[in-house]
Scaffold this active site. Structure first.
Site, PDB file in Angstrom:
ATOM      1  N   GLY A 151       0.829  -1.200   0.000  1.00 59.84           N
ATOM      2  CA  GLY A 151       0.000   0.000   0.000  1.00 59.84           C
ATOM      3  C   GLY A 151       0.858   1.243   0.000  1.00 59.84           C
ATOM      4  CB  CYS A 199       5.415  -4.066   0.221  1.00 59.02           C
ATOM      5  SG  CYS A 199       6.238  -2.495  -0.152  1.00 59.02           S
ATOM      6  CE1 TYR A 200       1.404   1.162   5.668  1.00 56.70           C
ATOM      7  CE2 TYR A 200      -0.350  -0.475   5.538  1.00 56.70           C
ATOM      8  CZ  TYR A 200       0.171   0.678   6.094  1.00 56.70           C
ATOM      9  OH  TYR A 200      -0.523   1.348   7.078  1.00 56.70           O
ATOM     10  CG  HIS A 234       5.297  -5.475  -4.382  1.00 59.95           C
ATOM     11  ND1 HIS A 234       3.999  -5.378  -3.919  1.00 59.95           N
ATOM     12  CD2 HIS A 234       5.915  -4.341  -4.012  1.00 59.95           C
ATOM     13  CE1 HIS A 234       3.846  -4.222  -3.296  1.00 59.95           C
ATOM     14  NE2 HIS A 234       4.989  -3.577  -3.338  1.00 59.95           N
ATOM     15  CD  GLU A 246       2.416  -8.459  -5.063  1.00 55.66           C
ATOM     16  OE1 GLU A 246       2.121  -7.332  -4.635  1.00 55.66           O
ATOM     17  OE2 GLU A 246       3.088  -9.278  -4.417  1.00 55.66           O
ATOM     18  N   GLY A 260     -20.283  -7.852 -28.199  1.00 57.00           N
ATOM     19  CA  GLY A 260     -19.707  -8.827 -29.108  1.00 57.00           C
ATOM     20  C   GLY A 260     -18.309  -9.233 -28.708  1.00 57.00           C
ATOM     21  CB  VAL A 297     -14.035 -12.451 -24.924  1.00 52.48           C
ATOM     22  CG1 VAL A 297     -13.132 -11.481 -24.192  1.00 52.48           C
ATOM     23  CG2 VAL A 297     -14.071 -13.789 -24.211  1.00 52.48           C
ATOM     24  CG  ASP A 298     -14.482  -8.743 -21.327  1.00 53.90           C
ATOM     25  OD1 ASP A 298     -13.792  -9.786 -21.333  1.00 53.90           O
ATOM     26  OD2 ASP A 298     -13.989  -7.609 -21.391  1.00 53.90           O
ATOM     27  CB  SER A 346     -19.677 -13.041 -25.837  1.00 53.03           C
ATOM     28  OG  SER A 346     -19.746 -12.116 -26.898  1.00 53.03           O
ATOM     29  CE  LYS A 399     -10.376  -9.013 -21.994  1.00 59.26           C
ATOM     30  NZ  LYS A 399     -11.664  -8.553 -22.559  1.00 59.26           N
TER      31      LYS A 399
END
Length: 520
Positions: free
Chosen positions: A59, A86-87, A177, A179, A231, A233-234, A236, A376
């Site tokens: 953060g 981290c934080y 980090h 990640e 139209g 992907v999300d 649909s 995604k």
């Protein structure tokens, strides 16, 4: 709070822009996790959530600041493994009796190298086999004294306690980090942590689908749902998922805003009607949208205008459906993170997305957003789980505001037509060279400048355009695609020869960050 059937990991968000990447890494390990902002994590919340492990995110704050973000003390009394990042490391030390000091020349931002300092730690299985490990640091303050029970397991030049642990209590803390991709063995660290916590890795996209269907049914009841279908992907995947949950209670609305790519409306409507027996309204609202955008150049203003008009159109068609109490959207996790802090957390707004930060305050329908916590690639995996054709699942992302945010400055019909033609040539080139599936997203932006050129021994004064193509894993970070100079030269020649109104072509080689994928 609805109890999940899976073991659950709680991520407490202190406002880092990459907190969502922690969840991404855990999902890759098939671990069910949820992110919740520190303000919402109370003693009652913890009892109800019953996490099998807890991660404290990074953060931007300082533990010295008035009102600094802190977890409840009961986090450390649950008897479950806790990992501070981290934080989160500094919070852990502050809460448990250690000491944190301001930077004073010990800040680290970017790549650093950690040296092992103690005996083997199970959290670090696979680390240090060939010497020091590269990590990604982003800190000003630093831990200067460990809390009782902790031992140091790794140091960096400006972080004397880069890796620490109290093995007896299963408390672990790192200053970097793990990640982000710039910490190459970060995924191994998370895998070790969830293994230590006893997770079975049983959360799959099939399980997510079943839980999402249940949640949709609980939320919607006997009401009808209007789904905004673009139209892409999300939307649909959202439409098919919701249809599987509630059947004929769903009606899709495809809004032609006048900001679509060449031939897109016919393609999308035809593709959807040919594959699914879901009621679909094709709403041509191009004059409405283009009229409202006339003379507007500020990107946030454009996004908010488009967001409001989408809602107006959906509400208009909801009246024809009857009992339409809900609006469904294909909002994804990166949209939420960039637009507003997730679940009310403290992270900084990057830009408004038309279906998140761009929504007007007044709405006559409640939102149904079953993909809101997915990335995604997870949406694509869910689409395959639902049986969507690969032509749906594999499409490049296309923003809800459409070509409006690929026309920096004022939008005109002339610029939109030039943009459509240039984009069609560019995508055709990418497909012809067999590169479409290697690229996350590719598009043309028409720049708000004209440049001098020479064509046929005559002077031209036409628009410049920028080509953009990126690779990405989750949309949160991206690198430009390394086209060959031959490809770029060939593409530029085609665009200039085939698209009247463009006489200069550039290629955008900005990564994300510092840029975003879209230009606005």
């Amino acid at each position: 709070m609805k109890q999940s059937t899976h073991d659950r990991l709680l991520i407490i968000d202190f406002g880092s822009q990459v907190t969502q990447l922690i969840a991404r890494r855990l999902r890759e390990l098939n671990v069910y996790c949820e992110i919740h902002p520190f303000q919402k994590v109370t003693d009652d919340f913890l009892r109800a959530f019953a996490p099998k492990a807890v991660i404290l995110s990074g953060g931007p704050a300082s533990v010295f600041a008035d009102g600094a973000p802190m977890p409840p003390a009961s986090v450390f009394e649950l008897g479950v493994p806790v990992l501070g990042i981290c934080y989160g490391q500094q919070v852990m030390m502050q809460c448990l009796g250690g000491k944190v000091e301001r930077g004073h020349g010990t800040a680290e931002f970017g790549r650093a190298y950690v040296t092992p300092e103690a005996a083997t730690l199970p959290l670090l299985d696979g680390w240090f086999a060939e010497g020091d490990e590269q990590v990604w640091m982003s800190h000003g303050d630093h831990v200067s004294k460990l809390a009782p029970g902790f031992q140091v397991y790794g140091t960096s030049p400006n972080a004397p306690f880069a890796i620490t642990a109290d093995v007896a209590r299963n408390f672990y803390a790192v200053q970097f980090h793990p990640e982000v991709h710039h910490t190459p063995k970060g995924a191994a660290l998370y895998a070790n942590f969830v293994r230590l916590a006893g997770f079975q890795g049983d959360w799959t996209m099939g399980a997510y689908k079943d839980e999402a269907i249940r949640k949709i049914r609980e939320q919607v009841g006997d009401g009808n749902v209007i789904c905004g279908l673009s139209g892409g992907v999300d939307s649909s995947v959202a439409a098919v998922l919701i249809h599987e949950a509630i059947g004929d209670q769903l009606t899709c609305v495809y809004v032609d805003t006048g900001l679509m790519r060449m031939g897109e409306s016919d393609e999308v409507v035809g593709m959807f009607r040919d594959n699914y027996n879901i009621p679909l309204i094709h709403a041509d609202e191009s004059e409405l949208f283009l009229g409202a955008l006339d003379g507007q150049s500020d990107p946030e203003t454009k996004r908010k205008i488009i967001g409001k008009l989408f809602i107006d159109v959906f509400e208009k068609h909801a009246k024809t459906v009857g009992n339409a109490k809900f609006l469904a959207q294909g909002t994804l996790y990166p949209d939420v993170i960039e637009s507003v802090s997730f679940s009310g957390g403290p992270s900084v707004t990057i830009k408004s997305h038309h279906n998140v930060g761009g929504l007007p305050e007044r709405m006559d329908m409640a939102l149904v957003e079953p993909l809101r916590e997915l990335f995604k690639d997870e949406v694509r995996a869910l689409g395959r789980e639902l049986g969507l054709p690969e032509s749906f699942v594999g499409r490049h992302p296309f923003p809800g505001p459409g070509l409006a945010i690929r026309c920096p400055g004022e939008i005109t019909r002339e610029k939109l037509e030039i943009l459509r033609k240039a984009d069609a040539v560019y995508i055709d080139q990418i497909r012809k060279h067999g590169l479409y599936d290697e690229i996350w997203q590719a598009f043309v932006a028409v720049l708000p400048v004209r440049t001098v050129g020479v064509m046929g021994d005559g002077r031209t004064y036409d628009f410049a355009c920028a080509l953009r193509a990126v690779t990405s894993v989750d949309g949160m970070t991206a690198d430009y695609y390394p086209f060959s100079h031959e490809f770029l030269g060939e593409t530029a020649t085609r665009i200039i020869n085939e698209v009247q109104g463009i006489n200069r072509v550039t290629y955008d080689i900005t990564s994300k960050p510092p840029g975003t994928i879209e230009w606005e």
